[in-house]
Design an enzyme around this catalytic site. Structure first.
Site, PDB file in Angstrom:
ATOM      1  N   LYS A  43       0.831  -1.206   0.000  1.00  0.00           N
ATOM      2  CA  LYS A  43       0.000   0.000   0.000  1.00  0.00           C
ATOM      3  C   LYS A  43       0.865   1.256   0.000  1.00  0.00           C
ATOM      4  O   LYS A  43       0.512   2.262  -0.627  1.00  0.00           O
ATOM      5  CB  LYS A  43      -0.931  -0.012   1.214  1.00  0.00           C
ATOM      6  CG  LYS A  43      -2.039  -1.051   1.116  1.00  0.00           C
ATOM      7  CD  LYS A  43      -2.886  -1.064   2.379  1.00  0.00           C
ATOM      8  CE  LYS A  43      -3.928  -2.163   2.333  1.00  0.00           C
ATOM      9  NZ  LYS A  43      -4.681  -2.253   3.615  1.00  0.00           N
ATOM     10  N   LEU A 124      -8.588   8.670  16.237  1.00  0.00           N
ATOM     11  CA  LEU A 124      -9.899   8.450  15.626  1.00  0.00           C
ATOM     12  C   LEU A 124     -10.622   7.318  16.337  1.00  0.00           C
ATOM     13  O   LEU A 124     -10.053   6.253  16.576  1.00  0.00           O
ATOM     14  CB  LEU A 124      -9.756   8.110  14.142  1.00  0.00           C
ATOM     15  CG  LEU A 124      -9.064   9.132  13.248  1.00  0.00           C
ATOM     16  CD1 LEU A 124      -9.268   8.757  11.783  1.00  0.00           C
ATOM     17  CD2 LEU A 124      -9.554  10.539  13.505  1.00  0.00           C
ATOM     18  N   SER A 125     -11.882   7.566  16.657  1.00  0.00           N
ATOM     19  CA  SER A 125     -12.708   6.566  17.312  1.00  0.00           C
ATOM     20  C   SER A 125     -13.864   6.187  16.384  1.00  0.00           C
ATOM     21  O   SER A 125     -13.822   6.437  15.182  1.00  0.00           O
ATOM     22  CB  SER A 125     -13.214   7.096  18.660  1.00  0.00           C
ATOM     23  OG  SER A 125     -13.933   6.096  19.352  1.00  0.00           O
ATOM     24  N   LYS A 128     -19.098   2.706  17.331  1.00  0.00           N
ATOM     25  CA  LYS A 128     -19.168   1.381  17.965  1.00  0.00           C
ATOM     26  C   LYS A 128     -18.488   1.342  19.339  1.00  0.00           C
ATOM     27  O   LYS A 128     -18.647   0.379  20.090  1.00  0.00           O
ATOM     28  CB  LYS A 128     -18.576   0.325  17.035  1.00  0.00           C
ATOM     29  CG  LYS A 128     -19.423   0.118  15.779  1.00  0.00           C
ATOM     30  CD  LYS A 128     -18.778  -0.832  14.807  1.00  0.00           C
ATOM     31  CE  LYS A 128     -19.693  -1.083  13.613  1.00  0.00           C
ATOM     32  NZ  LYS A 128     -20.032   0.159  12.868  1.00  0.00           N
ATOM     33  N   LYS A 140     -12.004  -0.112  21.161  1.00  0.00           N
ATOM     34  CA  LYS A 140     -11.948   1.316  20.840  1.00  0.00           C
ATOM     35  C   LYS A 140     -12.420   2.164  22.014  1.00  0.00           C
ATOM     36  O   LYS A 140     -11.933   3.284  22.215  1.00  0.00           O
ATOM     37  CB  LYS A 140     -12.773   1.623  19.585  1.00  0.00           C
ATOM     38  CG  LYS A 140     -12.188   1.049  18.314  1.00  0.00           C
ATOM     39  CD  LYS A 140     -10.778   1.556  18.038  1.00  0.00           C
ATOM     40  CE  LYS A 140     -10.760   2.988  17.559  1.00  0.00           C
ATOM     41  NZ  LYS A 140      -9.392   3.447  17.197  1.00  0.00           N
ATOM     42  N   VAL A 169     -18.353   5.944   7.416  1.00  0.00           N
ATOM     43  CA  VAL A 169     -17.779   6.845   6.422  1.00  0.00           C
ATOM     44  C   VAL A 169     -18.148   6.352   5.028  1.00  0.00           C
ATOM     45  O   VAL A 169     -17.890   5.198   4.683  1.00  0.00           O
ATOM     46  CB  VAL A 169     -16.249   6.934   6.559  1.00  0.00           C
ATOM     47  CG1 VAL A 169     -15.662   7.847   5.500  1.00  0.00           C
ATOM     48  CG2 VAL A 169     -15.878   7.416   7.958  1.00  0.00           C
ATOM     49  N   VAL A 170     -18.749   7.229   4.238  1.00  0.00           N
ATOM     50  CA  VAL A 170     -19.212   6.869   2.903  1.00  0.00           C
ATOM     51  C   VAL A 170     -18.057   6.330   2.067  1.00  0.00           C
ATOM     52  O   VAL A 170     -17.052   7.008   1.864  1.00  0.00           O
ATOM     53  CB  VAL A 170     -19.813   8.094   2.184  1.00  0.00           C
ATOM     54  CG1 VAL A 170     -20.326   7.690   0.793  1.00  0.00           C
ATOM     55  CG2 VAL A 170     -20.923   8.711   2.998  1.00  0.00           C
ATOM     56  N   THR A 192     -29.662  -6.998   7.141  1.00  0.00           N
ATOM     57  CA  THR A 192     -29.799  -7.822   8.344  1.00  0.00           C
ATOM     58  C   THR A 192     -31.113  -7.552   9.075  1.00  0.00           C
ATOM     59  O   THR A 192     -31.701  -8.456   9.643  1.00  0.00           O
ATOM     60  CB  THR A 192     -28.623  -7.596   9.311  1.00  0.00           C
ATOM     61  OG1 THR A 192     -28.522  -6.211   9.610  1.00  0.00           O
ATOM     62  CG2 THR A 192     -27.315  -8.062   8.685  1.00  0.00           C
TER      63      THR A 192
END
Length: 321
Positions: A43, A124-125, A128, A140, A169-170, A192
């Site tokens: 990456k 960043l959290s 959830k 987290k 996040v889109v 679901t």
């Protein structure tokens, strides 16, 4: 955004969706240098081909490796901690690995940042982490608490730690959007539970929110943006309007609705025009910061089902496109 001007920035998990978008934006804001810290050499190689800028440095490393973090943090002014094991199923099946990365990794970031004299750290959290029902959320939540409490560990050092928490996040890797797009040609989209709702934020909004909080953070806050909710069934209709929706049942570790502020959190949360700030309940906070936010009402909770702003199917189509 003078906060980044002439600064050395390090982004853990810098080859991820957020990291790449944050770095692209940061390069327009006068940064001195950006260090991409991640463990995947492929990456990083691919990112080098995409970003032709001599201010970017690529650093192979893992947040589990404290010694490597000490080397990477040398001379760094600001750290954005975006590295995590974040796939719910993978964390459930590999719980020790999730703990090593998401919890022990957070502790390593904190200790290296303090000892190396980093000025500011934003972690960043995720939604959830609020009343977690799966291991990813639990790790987290523990990470969030470590970063908040880290402000009491700095002693005479000047390092400040804060957290940014937001929803889905889109289009990010692991998002349901690429999955729905991939299978829509089958004519069936699995859901679901038809009652399910989620918070929704774009990558651009997420990056901008982190930049704004780098400016305003004083250390110890968990910043939560005011963002819209959407129904998962509406998302399926936006992506595959001709598809049949198949209800397959809620999965282990999955919620019907996500939350970002619980009723218990709300007692020490203040509201601003476009965001909330969950303030520490620890003793060192109360006399240190003047709070100008508006207290929240009794029994307030910020969940995707009781949100006041909702995305329509047409708005979802625009976001996806």
């Amino acid at each position: 955004m003078d906060i980044l001007k002439d600064k050395v920035i390090l982004v853990t998990g810098g080859t991820g969706s957020f990291g790449k978008k944050f770095i692209k934006k940061s390069l327009t804001l006068g940064v001195k240098k950006i260090i991409v810290f991640s463990r995947d050499e492929l990456k990083q190689y691919e990112m080098k081909q995409e970003f032709k800028d001599n201010r970017i440095r690529f650093f192979i490393g893992d947040v589990r490796d404290k010694e490597r973090l000490y080397r990477a943090f040398d001379g760094v002014d600001i750290v954005i901690h975006a590295a995590a094991m974040k796939h719910v199923d993978a964390c459930e099946y590999n719980p020790f690995e999730a703990i090593k990365t998401n919890i022990h990794g957070a502790q390593n970031i904190i200790e290296a940042a303090i000892d190396c004299g980093v000025e500011k750290v934003i972690a960043l959290s995720t939604d959830k982490a609020c009343s977690p029902v799966n291991l990813y959320g639990a790790t987290k939540l523990a990470s969030d608490k470590l970063f908040v409490a880290a402000n009491a560990y700095v002693g005479e050092k000047q390092t400040k730690f804060s957290v940014v928490r937001y929803g889905n996040v889109v289009g990010s890797r692991g998002s349901v959007v690429p999955f729905f797009k991939k299978i829509k040609d089958t004519g069936v989209i699995p859901i679901t539970d038809e009652r399910m709702t989620r918070f929704w934020i774009t990558l651009d909004h997420g990056v901008q929110f982190v930049l704004e909080n780098l400016e305003r953070m004083q250390g110890g806050e968990i910043f939560v943006p005011k963002i819209p909710s959407m129904k998962v069934t509406d998302l399926a209709k936006a992506i595959g309007p001709e598809c049949e929706i198949q209800i397959i049942g809620i999965r282990p570790g999955e919620k019907l609705h996500e939350a970002m502020i619980t009723e218990d959190d709300a007692r020490h949360t203040v509201e601003y025009e476009s965001y909330y700030a969950i303030l520490p309940e620890l003793s060192w906070w109360s006399n240190a910061i003047e709070n100008r936010g508006k207290p929240l009402p009794e029994s307030f909770a910020y969940t995707s089902e009781n949100n006041t702003e909702w995305l329509t199917i047409e708005q979802l189509k625009e976001f996806i496109e």
